[in-house]
Design a protein around this motif. Structure first.
Motif, PDB file in Angstrom:
ATOM      1  N   UNK A  26       0.790  -1.230   0.000  1.00  0.00           N
ATOM      2  CA  UNK A  26       0.000   0.000   0.000  1.00  0.00           C
ATOM      3  C   UNK A  26       0.824   1.284   0.000  1.00  0.00           C
ATOM      4  N   UNK A  27       2.060   1.248   0.482  1.00  0.00           N
ATOM      5  CA  UNK A  27       2.850   2.478   0.646  1.00  0.00           C
ATOM      6  C   UNK A  27       4.207   2.325  -0.040  1.00  0.00           C
ATOM      7  N   UNK A  28       4.551   3.289  -0.880  1.00  0.00           N
ATOM      8  CA  UNK A  28       5.855   3.345  -1.545  1.00  0.00           C
ATOM      9  C   UNK A  28       6.505   4.688  -1.259  1.00  0.00           C
ATOM     10  N   UNK A  29       7.728   4.651  -0.760  1.00  0.00           N
ATOM     11  CA  UNK A  29       8.496   5.866  -0.490  1.00  0.00           C
ATOM     12  C   UNK A  29       9.400   6.176  -1.683  1.00  0.00           C
ATOM     13  N   UNK A  30       9.622   7.488  -1.914  1.00  0.00           N
ATOM     14  CA  UNK A  30      10.397   7.909  -3.070  1.00  0.00           C
ATOM     15  C   UNK A  30      11.384   8.988  -2.669  1.00  0.00           C
ATOM     16  N   UNK A  31      12.555   8.994  -3.327  1.00  0.00           N
ATOM     17  CA  UNK A  31      13.550  10.047  -3.117  1.00  0.00           C
ATOM     18  C   UNK A  31      14.342  10.210  -4.404  1.00  0.00           C
ATOM     19  N   UNK A  32      14.747  11.471  -4.693  1.00  0.00           N
ATOM     20  CA  UNK A  32      15.455  11.710  -5.953  1.00  0.00           C
ATOM     21  C   UNK A  32      16.242  13.008  -5.875  1.00  0.00           C
ATOM     22  N   UNK A  33      17.229  13.098  -6.775  1.00  0.00           N
ATOM     23  CA  UNK A  33      18.049  14.307  -6.943  1.00  0.00           C
ATOM     24  C   UNK A  33      18.085  14.645  -8.426  1.00  0.00           C
TER      25      UNK A  33
END
Length: 498
Positions: free
Chosen positions: A454-461
């Motif tokens: 149900x939950x997806x975490x995201x991070x980016x540069x």
């Protein structure tokens, strides 16, 4: 001296300085963390497609999908200006070249995507900042500001001006908030279509200040007001002498003599100088400009997604032009001799259209864990309506080319990277130090991590590398500018599936 008034009015010019981080001249395409980690999202199937590929969202599973994104962007804008009159500046130590740097921060660029899928239908909404997104500050003003003061000092040299000193400042803040609503429909298991509307609300504030204006004379630096008073007294004294001389010729009936004609010419010249000095009196305490703008526009959006097979997907999206008319509330009340200044006049409606945008994308999966993405963006800049017909000064419309890839390392972790090449139709006539873009390429990378189903975490540069644009306004006078920028964006977010 006739140019002095026009030059001083030019100080009121302030630019639409924004912190757009990716996209066209007035458009932000960085509406999700997925874009930051791989800009080539035009044919990707995901929740971020509510913005980039809304027709493709119809192929997501049934249920409610919510995406929340936060981005921080930091930019610098650097203009290297060369003008011979800079040598007259007290702080410039005789140099004719000076660097002006603006810092643009957008501490919070939010966006929210949502979709409710049921059967063949997908109802979608998007809250974002499709244009602007922050403020830019030039603590020392701009070269166009300082060159005005330098030119005044140069043209006042017959009255004893030997140089100048000043403090300059400018700041621009602009946000275009967008609300997008639409619906996608799966015609079959290969083809889906989308139609929607985006409402834009634009708000902007521009500030400019020119203070502590000083004039260097034989007796040292004095404030601009005192110099004008002294110069006016000198001119009035000259006019008195000329009038007395003319009266003698007139009393003797000798007005046909060339000496009398010479006095008439000198009087006309001094009267013109006196008029110019009078016009400058209202600027003796410096210049302060504050202009607030706001406006609303709406435009349709259509999209098509076609899945050729499980490996290959194509998508096309077209955003219609958004007609924007920004209404001014300003401290500038009178019409200016320079047309561009009227852009900030109180009550003026400023044309600020968001251009139509065509995006074309493809996604190919050579093996199940890997997806390769490609895209093309075409902005119809020259078909917009911008203030003073600025769109006609461009050489061609904007093109962007995008490429990227994703790799599912396992069932929970996905990494990705991609790039974007942006090419604008820039010309010397279009470019100015108050608002500019520069050809660039961008790279981004990041990761998604699924905590559960149900939950997806995201991070980016995301980082953009800009070229330099060199403009020579008047090659014979040595006036030129070189423009460049820097840009870095950090983003985090999460998707929730219910």
């Amino acid at each position: 001296m006739k140019k002095i008034k026009s030059l001083m009015i030019g100080l009121a010019l302030v630019a639409a300085t924004t912190t757009a981080t990716a996209g066209g001249i007035l458009t932000n395409t960085n509406q999700s963390i997925d874009f930051l980690r791989n800009p080539a999202r035009d044919a990707a199937i995901g929740l971020d497609g509510v913005y980039s590929n809304p027709a493709g969202v119809a192929f997501l599973s049934d249920g409610f999908h919510l995406g929340i994104n936060w981005q921080y962007a930091h930019q610098t804008r650097t203009i290297t200006s060369t003008n011979p009159v800079f040598a007259l500046g007290r702080k410039n130590e005789g140099a004719t070249t000076k660097i002006f740097e603006g810092v643009a921060d957008a501490p919070c660029i939010p966006s929210v995507q949502g979709a409710w899928n049921k059967g063949d239908w997908s109802l979608q909404f998007n809250l974002s900042v499709p244009g602007g997104g922050g403020s830019c500050e030039y603590a020392d003003g701009l070269g166009s500001f300082e060159s005005v003061v330098g030119n005044i000092a140069h043209q006042l040299s017959p009255l004893g001006a030997q140089g100048y000193d000043m403090d300059g400042y400018m700041q621009g803040r602009q946000y275009f908030f967008g609300v997008q609503l639409g619906s996608a429909y799966k015609i079959n298991n290969k083809l889906s279509v989308y139609g929607g509307l985006r409402l834009l609300y634009g708000t902007a504030t521009y500030k400019a200040r020119l203070s502590n204006i000083m004039v260097n004379t034989a007796n040292g630096y004095i404030d601009f007001g005192s110099f004008l008073s002294g110069a006016t007294a000198t001119v009035d004294g000259g006019l008195s002498q000329i009038n007395a001389g003319m009266a003698q010729y007139e009393a003797a009936g000798a007005t046909a003599l060339p000496q009398y004609a010479e006095l008439v010419a000198q009087k006309a010249q001094l009267e013109g100088t006196r008029t110019s000095l009078d016009a400058l009196q209202k600027y003796s305490q410096g210049v302060n400009l504050l202009c607030n703008q706001s406006g609303v526009g709406i435009a349709p959006i259509v999209s098509v997604d076609y899945k050729m097979n499980d490996k290959l997907n194509f998508a096309v999206k077209y955003e219609f032009k958004t007609q924007m008319r920004m209404k001014n509330e300003s401290t500038v009340f009178e019409a200016s001799e320079i047309p561009a200044v009227n852009k900030y006049r109180d009550g003026e409606e400023v044309n600020e259209d968001a251009p139509a945008l065509l995006t074309v994308g493809a996604q190919w999966s050579p093996i199940d864990p890997i997806r390769i993405n490609a895209g093309w963006h075409y902005y119809f800049d020259k078909q917009t309506d911008w203030y003073n017909n600025a769109q006609d000064k461009l050489d061609h419309n904007t093109n962007e080319f995008l490429l990227g890839a994703e790799w599912d390392i396992n069932s929970r972790l996905t990494i990705s990277a991609g790039g974007q090449l942006s090419r604008y139709g820039l010309t010397d006539e279009y470019m100015n130090d108050m608002s500019f873009v520069v050809n660039s390429y961008s790279i981004g990378f990041g990761a998604n991590y699924s905590l559960n189903d149900n939950i997806t975490l995201k991070a980016a540069f995301f980082q953009t590398e800009y070229g330099n644009y060199d403009r020579k306004d008047y090659p014979t006078t040595g006036v030129c500018d070189s423009f460049t920028r820097t840009n870095r964006v950090l983003g985090i977010g999460c998707d929730i599936n219910l």
